[in-house]
Design a protein around this motif. Structure first.
Motif, PDB file in Angstrom:
ATOM      1  N   CYS A  28      36.574 -40.672   3.691  1.00  0.00           N
ATOM      2  CA  CYS A  28      37.890 -41.130   3.264  1.00  0.00           C
ATOM      3  C   CYS A  28      37.739 -42.537   2.696  1.00  0.00           C
ATOM      4  O   CYS A  28      37.222 -43.412   3.375  1.00  0.00           O
ATOM      5  CB  CYS A  28      38.849 -41.119   4.451  1.00  0.00           C
ATOM      6  N   HIS A  29      38.169 -42.724   1.468  1.00  0.00           N
ATOM      7  CA  HIS A  29      38.049 -44.021   0.811  1.00  0.00           C
ATOM      8  C   HIS A  29      39.409 -44.423   0.244  1.00  0.00           C
ATOM      9  O   HIS A  29      39.651 -44.272  -0.956  1.00  0.00           O
ATOM     10  CB  HIS A  29      37.007 -43.967  -0.305  1.00  0.00           C
ATOM     11  N   ASN A  48      46.068 -41.625   7.238  1.00  0.00           N
ATOM     12  CA  ASN A  48      46.850 -40.968   8.293  1.00  0.00           C
ATOM     13  C   ASN A  48      47.546 -39.691   7.849  1.00  0.00           C
ATOM     14  O   ASN A  48      48.651 -39.395   8.276  1.00  0.00           O
ATOM     15  CB  ASN A  48      47.888 -41.941   8.877  1.00  0.00           C
ATOM     16  N   PHE A  49      46.890 -38.880   7.013  1.00  0.00           N
ATOM     17  CA  PHE A  49      47.512 -37.674   6.501  1.00  0.00           C
ATOM     18  C   PHE A  49      47.011 -36.384   7.145  1.00  0.00           C
ATOM     19  O   PHE A  49      47.622 -35.349   6.988  1.00  0.00           O
ATOM     20  CB  PHE A  49      47.357 -37.584   4.978  1.00  0.00           C
ATOM     21  N   ARG A  50      45.930 -36.426   7.879  1.00  0.00           N
ATOM     22  CA  ARG A  50      45.400 -35.207   8.514  1.00  0.00           C
ATOM     23  C   ARG A  50      45.969 -35.038   9.909  1.00  0.00           C
ATOM     24  O   ARG A  50      45.962 -35.953  10.708  1.00  0.00           O
ATOM     25  CB  ARG A  50      43.888 -35.272   8.624  1.00  0.00           C
ATOM     26  N   GLY A  71      24.187 -42.763  25.687  1.00  0.00           N
ATOM     27  CA  GLY A  71      25.492 -42.925  25.053  1.00  0.00           C
ATOM     28  C   GLY A  71      26.143 -41.613  24.655  1.00  0.00           C
ATOM     29  O   GLY A  71      25.482 -40.601  24.447  1.00  0.00           O
ATOM     30  N   LEU A  72      27.471 -41.646  24.572  1.00  0.00           N
ATOM     31  CA  LEU A  72      28.259 -40.526  24.082  1.00  0.00           C
ATOM     32  C   LEU A  72      28.988 -40.963  22.824  1.00  0.00           C
ATOM     33  O   LEU A  72      29.482 -42.091  22.744  1.00  0.00           O
ATOM     34  CB  LEU A  72      29.292 -40.076  25.121  1.00  0.00           C
ATOM     35  N   HIS A  73      29.072 -40.070  21.835  1.00  0.00           N
ATOM     36  CA  HIS A  73      29.708 -40.403  20.561  1.00  0.00           C
ATOM     37  C   HIS A  73      30.573 -39.228  20.114  1.00  0.00           C
ATOM     38  O   HIS A  73      30.253 -38.072  20.380  1.00  0.00           O
ATOM     39  CB  HIS A  73      28.672 -40.653  19.458  1.00  0.00           C
ATOM     40  N   TYR A  74      31.649 -39.549  19.406  1.00  0.00           N
ATOM     41  CA  TYR A  74      32.377 -38.512  18.683  1.00  0.00           C
ATOM     42  C   TYR A  74      31.599 -38.245  17.407  1.00  0.00           C
ATOM     43  O   TYR A  74      31.163 -39.174  16.725  1.00  0.00           O
ATOM     44  CB  TYR A  74      33.785 -38.974  18.299  1.00  0.00           C
ATOM     45  N   VAL A  75      31.420 -36.969  17.073  1.00  0.00           N
ATOM     46  CA  VAL A  75      30.724 -36.610  15.842  1.00  0.00           C
ATOM     47  C   VAL A  75      31.488 -35.506  15.125  1.00  0.00           C
ATOM     48  O   VAL A  75      32.297 -34.791  15.725  1.00  0.00           O
ATOM     49  CB  VAL A  75      29.268 -36.137  16.100  1.00  0.00           C
ATOM     50  N   MET A  76      31.200 -35.410  13.837  1.00  0.00           N
ATOM     51  CA  MET A  76      31.684 -34.301  13.012  1.00  0.00           C
ATOM     52  C   MET A  76      30.476 -33.778  12.249  1.00  0.00           C
ATOM     53  O   MET A  76      29.457 -34.456  12.130  1.00  0.00           O
ATOM     54  CB  MET A  76      32.758 -34.774  12.029  1.00  0.00           C
ATOM     55  N   THR A 129      35.497 -44.492  13.131  1.00  0.00           N
ATOM     56  CA  THR A 129      36.904 -44.592  12.729  1.00  0.00           C
ATOM     57  C   THR A 129      37.257 -43.325  11.968  1.00  0.00           C
ATOM     58  O   THR A 129      36.381 -42.652  11.415  1.00  0.00           O
ATOM     59  CB  THR A 129      37.166 -45.811  11.814  1.00  0.00           C
ATOM     60  N   TYR A 130      38.528 -43.007  11.933  1.00  0.00           N
ATOM     61  CA  TYR A 130      38.987 -41.811  11.239  1.00  0.00           C
ATOM     62  C   TYR A 130      40.302 -42.133  10.532  1.00  0.00           C
ATOM     63  O   TYR A 130      41.368 -41.736  10.946  1.00  0.00           O
ATOM     64  CB  TYR A 130      39.152 -40.670  12.255  1.00  0.00           C
ATOM     65  N   PRO A 131      40.221 -42.926   9.433  1.00  0.00           N
ATOM     66  CA  PRO A 131      41.432 -43.404   8.786  1.00  0.00           C
ATOM     67  C   PRO A 131      42.306 -42.310   8.187  1.00  0.00           C
ATOM     68  O   PRO A 131      43.492 -42.508   7.992  1.00  0.00           O
ATOM     69  CB  PRO A 131      40.913 -44.344   7.700  1.00  0.00           C
TER      70      PRO A 131
END
Length: 96
Positions: free
Chosen positions: A2-3, A53-55, A68-73, A87-89
């Motif tokens: 996302c840019h 913030n559209f999704r 460590g633990l991380h959120y990933v996609m 971040t997930y803008p």
């Protein structure tokens, strides 16, 4: 990715691609060897989306790496290469 800072440029590129695609399809559908026609398209209307913030849906996983633990996609079609999400803008504040 996302840019938001590139939104206008990316939107203009998408609109130009769609104009070219539709113009080509109309020209191919209306061309006749005996009677060439020109079809004028109506003006294109563009409705902009929010920059961030559209999704409302997302698929995250928890990934353990060392201690460590991380959120990933993951990219579509590649479930083996995780991409850490710090971040997930594009996500709704309700997802945060």
């Amino acid at each position: 990715a996302c840019h938001p800072e590139q939104y206008d440029k990316l939107l203009s590129s998408k609109v130009a691609s769609m104009v070219q695609l539709v113009t080509g399809a109309v020209a191919a559908g209306s061309s006749s060897a005996s009677e060439p026609q020109t079809t004028e398209l109506p003006a294109i209307e563009v409705f902009e989306s929010a920059r961030t913030n559209f999704r409302m849906r997302a698929s995250f996983q928890i990934w353990r790496e060392g201690a460590g633990l991380h959120y990933v996609m993951f990219n579509r079609g590649d479930s083996r290469t995780p991409h850490e999400v710090r971040t997930y803008p594009m996500g709704s504040p309700r997802l945060s």
